[in-house]
Design a protein around this motif. Sequence first.
Motif, PDB file in Angstrom:
ATOM      1  N   GLY A 563       0.812  -1.205   0.000  1.00  0.00           N
ATOM      2  CA  GLY A 563       0.000   0.000   0.000  1.00  0.00           C
ATOM      3  C   GLY A 563       0.849   1.260   0.000  1.00  0.00           C
ATOM      4  O   GLY A 563       0.557   2.228  -0.709  1.00  0.00           O
ATOM      5  N   GLU A 564       1.916   1.249   0.800  1.00  0.00           N
ATOM      6  CA  GLU A 564       2.837   2.390   0.806  1.00  0.00           C
ATOM      7  C   GLU A 564       3.447   2.595  -0.583  1.00  0.00           C
ATOM      8  O   GLU A 564       3.535   3.717  -1.083  1.00  0.00           O
ATOM      9  N   HIS A 565       3.880   1.493  -1.190  1.00  0.00           N
ATOM     10  CA  HIS A 565       4.609   1.587  -2.449  1.00  0.00           C
ATOM     11  C   HIS A 565       3.740   2.103  -3.591  1.00  0.00           C
ATOM     12  O   HIS A 565       4.187   2.933  -4.394  1.00  0.00           O
ATOM     13  N   TRP A 566       2.503   1.620  -3.654  1.00  0.00           N
ATOM     14  CA  TRP A 566       1.646   1.955  -4.788  1.00  0.00           C
ATOM     15  C   TRP A 566       0.656   3.068  -4.484  1.00  0.00           C
ATOM     16  O   TRP A 566      -0.106   3.468  -5.362  1.00  0.00           O
ATOM     17  N   GLY A 567       0.644   3.555  -3.245  1.00  0.00           N
ATOM     18  CA  GLY A 567      -0.200   4.705  -2.938  1.00  0.00           C
ATOM     19  C   GLY A 567      -1.631   4.366  -2.606  1.00  0.00           C
ATOM     20  O   GLY A 567      -2.554   5.071  -3.036  1.00  0.00           O
ATOM     21  N   ALA A 568      -1.850   3.303  -1.825  1.00  0.00           N
ATOM     22  CA  ALA A 568      -3.203   2.918  -1.429  1.00  0.00           C
ATOM     23  C   ALA A 568      -3.331   2.992   0.088  1.00  0.00           C
ATOM     24  O   ALA A 568      -2.407   2.634   0.822  1.00  0.00           O
ATOM     25  N   GLY A 569      -4.488   3.453   0.564  1.00  0.00           N
ATOM     26  CA  GLY A 569      -4.796   3.318   1.974  1.00  0.00           C
ATOM     27  C   GLY A 569      -5.071   1.857   2.286  1.00  0.00           C
ATOM     28  O   GLY A 569      -5.506   1.094   1.421  1.00  0.00           O
ATOM     29  N   MET A 570      -4.839   1.437   3.537  1.00  0.00           N
ATOM     30  CA  MET A 570      -4.960   0.024   3.893  1.00  0.00           C
ATOM     31  C   MET A 570      -5.761  -0.121   5.179  1.00  0.00           C
ATOM     32  O   MET A 570      -5.514   0.582   6.169  1.00  0.00           O
ATOM     33  N   MET A 571      -6.723  -1.072   5.182  1.00  0.00           N
ATOM     34  CA  MET A 571      -7.556  -1.315   6.358  1.00  0.00           C
ATOM     35  C   MET A 571      -7.716  -2.827   6.553  1.00  0.00           C
ATOM     36  O   MET A 571      -8.295  -3.512   5.714  1.00  0.00           O
ATOM     37  N   LEU A 572      -7.214  -3.332   7.655  1.00  0.00           N
ATOM     38  CA  LEU A 572      -7.215  -4.772   7.940  1.00  0.00           C
ATOM     39  C   LEU A 572      -8.591  -5.249   8.383  1.00  0.00           C
ATOM     40  O   LEU A 572      -9.283  -4.569   9.137  1.00  0.00           O
ATOM     41  N   TRP A 573      -8.968  -6.435   7.951  1.00  0.00           N
ATOM     42  CA  TRP A 573     -10.139  -7.143   8.497  1.00  0.00           C
ATOM     43  C   TRP A 573      -9.620  -8.351   9.277  1.00  0.00           C
ATOM     44  O   TRP A 573      -9.008  -9.235   8.680  1.00  0.00           O
ATOM     45  N   TYR A 574     -10.023  -8.564  10.631  1.00  0.00           N
ATOM     46  CA  TYR A 574     -10.294  -7.426  11.444  1.00  0.00           C
ATOM     47  C   TYR A 574      -9.650  -7.599  12.814  1.00  0.00           C
ATOM     48  O   TYR A 574      -9.442  -6.637  13.535  1.00  0.00           O
ATOM     49  N   ASP A 575      -9.297  -8.855  13.232  1.00  0.00           N
ATOM     50  CA  ASP A 575      -8.713  -9.070  14.562  1.00  0.00           C
ATOM     51  C   ASP A 575      -7.268  -8.609  14.591  1.00  0.00           C
ATOM     52  O   ASP A 575      -6.443  -9.043  13.780  1.00  0.00           O
ATOM     53  N   LEU A 576      -6.935  -7.765  15.558  1.00  0.00           N
ATOM     54  CA  LEU A 576      -5.578  -7.244  15.701  1.00  0.00           C
ATOM     55  C   LEU A 576      -4.874  -7.962  16.847  1.00  0.00           C
ATOM     56  O   LEU A 576      -5.065  -7.624  18.020  1.00  0.00           O
ATOM     57  N   THR A 577      -4.089  -8.966  16.525  1.00  0.00           N
ATOM     58  CA  THR A 577      -3.295  -9.684  17.512  1.00  0.00           C
ATOM     59  C   THR A 577      -1.994  -8.920  17.743  1.00  0.00           C
ATOM     60  O   THR A 577      -1.657  -8.000  16.982  1.00  0.00           O
ATOM     61  N   PRO A 578      -1.229  -9.269  18.757  1.00  0.00           N
ATOM     62  CA  PRO A 578       0.051  -8.570  18.980  1.00  0.00           C
ATOM     63  C   PRO A 578       0.965  -8.572  17.764  1.00  0.00           C
ATOM     64  O   PRO A 578       1.612  -7.563  17.461  1.00  0.00           O
TER      65      PRO A 578
END
Length: 716
Positions: A563-578
């Motif tokens: 996402g950084e490289h190609w210019g896209a925003g990024m949003m994870l689905w959905y559980d955020l583990t350590p």
Amino acid sequence: MPMRNARVYMVLLAFVGSAASAQPAVDLPLPAPLGGVAAIAWLGSWAALRAPAVPAPTATGQTVGDLERAFRVEWTRQGQALRLKATKLEEAWVGRLALELRFAGDTAALTYGYNDLPVRIPLAEAGKGQVLWAWEYSVPSWLLGENGNGTGGVSVESTNSHGFFIDRAADGTVLVHIAVDWPKVAGESVEMSFRVLAAGETPAGLQAERRQRRGAELDPAPDRARAERLKAEGFVRVNAAGTGFENAAGKPLRLLGMNTPHLASLSPAEQEKVLAPAAAAGITVTRLLIPDYAYRPLGAWSGEAYARLLATVDRCAAHGIRSVVCLEYSGCGGQYNETSRRSPNWSDLYLLPEMLELYRGTVERVVTPLRDNPAVLGFNVTNEPDLALSPASPTLLTAWRAWLATTYGTTAALRTAWGQADLAGIEAAELPRQEDYDAQRTRPAQDFLAFNGAAVGQSMIRRAQCVRQADARHLLSVSAWNPRLLRGLQGAEVFDYWAPHSYEIYFVGPEISEQVAYQVGLLRWALPDRPRPVVIEEFGLFEDPKFPEPLRAEHCGTFLKAGEHWGAGMMLWYDLTPGLLAEFVQASRRETPATSAAPGPELGYYVPPSAESRVSVYPLYMWRRWWGRALATAQTAGFRVREVSTPAAALGCRALLVLAADLTPAEVDAVRAFRLPSLLPEGAAAAQARLPEAVVLPSAAAEQAAIWAAWLPSRP
């Protein structure tokens, strides 16, 4: 968001007590209107369904029974506390394994716990058949029925359920199935604990009990000063280049985000446990969703649910996190009960006019009170829209045939186009077969894709216009739908950015970067009026024994870098583990790549009309991978790529990349009219046979890079 079938085995909180064999068995009547408890399974097939059951014991003790040869059921009861254990015996087709609760036909309402949120479902007007369903993990927390004789139900202590289904049987009985993640390997077991509620228990008491059980009794005050600082940055807008976002002062806003579909249903203490570590990891935005089974069950608007949603937006802001609110939590119309009450085809959500009126009610309760809140980044008008071919509902057939009549005008023209000389008339035209649609190999299948795009596109535009009438400042998008299908539709310019979902790359590897390059490349100029930012709104590997946390974290990190490289925003689905949070920490500390001050030569890419289906139809995803590789290797070699549709638009381009597997004779002429060296992606042998002067790129990325770096720049 696709439906998840992740397996969760042996997830059991504490079972209260144990069977006391020394005590005499005494029947323990169920409190009205609860009339029965059993373990059931759907076996056989959808066409020939069998539903064996093993009732729970009516007194303290144990009961053992089999659900045919599929599962062994062991019930243990101590007073009002029950434990269900189901062990897989042998391979069998299973449609459902569930705890079945039977409520009396005169049950006036059911109140269930959507996590911490009490949701009341009025049943007096509910007819026979499916009444309501919710596909959520650990839901319901409790279920309480009420009639003239009192209240009765259960409190669920386990967390391994995945939704529940309410039906009214032919005799009027209200059946509730709390679905359990059944074991998939012989010998494995799943357990579930719950207690039968005492007469007179209330939703408020059950909510307090759940909070205590989860250690979530506190109601921490949000950091209002932090929220006000975020709001003082003003409304988020698209930057002048159409490639990203900025605040009111023009400061760039990087979208490192997450999805928290159930956040508003959690207690304040539980919300803090989600938001505090997310903010510390550098997450700047979260996405909230509104399922109708919690916010408007059977048409009954829940004031508490909407109040909680608004409060949740403020709590997110107190952590410096902006919100995107999805106003219609559907998925091809699925997970949307108001449609299933009206039609056998859930996707008629996008065709039924009364659904737009219900949508206006959501806008009134969500958009209007939030329209002056800069902590909201924007609104999704819906989630994952599409039209399903089956079942062929009257609504779908009527809309389909009306589109054919408008498109072809006469039966004779339709007969000629479809090659069906015996077609009785447009009113007799049937839907294409699913396999033909997936492969786009027949004219009816191709027509249905065009109809799908027009019908869903117009539905999305109408919804967006409803939002825009109430709110002139927040950004609008539609989740996980190909916006190229909006081309030519009046009003499409209302959308501000695109929000694709990315589950086609379900592993770790360089293909992830190529997938992101494809999505950014094909969507940024989806509409010709202006470029728009691309936010990959859902990506990630789901929790599963096949995907241990290190693999899931690596997958997440690779996507974030792409996402950084190609210019896209990024949003994870959905559980955020350590492990996943650590990837966000690293991403938040990296510098965003700057735009090159000395751009390289331009490469135009052209998508012929016959190839547009490969952008939309999921089973054709392999072509998108190949296209993404070609776009990624070209840009890595130093080319600037942009979509072109006419020779005039391609002025200044060094070459033309034709994204197609095959070409019609007219498309061959169109490509040659560009008068540019032509290249084709891998797999395009059929197109090269019609356009022999074109170069087909090899499959290896390194070999493609050599062509871009050495061959193309040498040409005038």
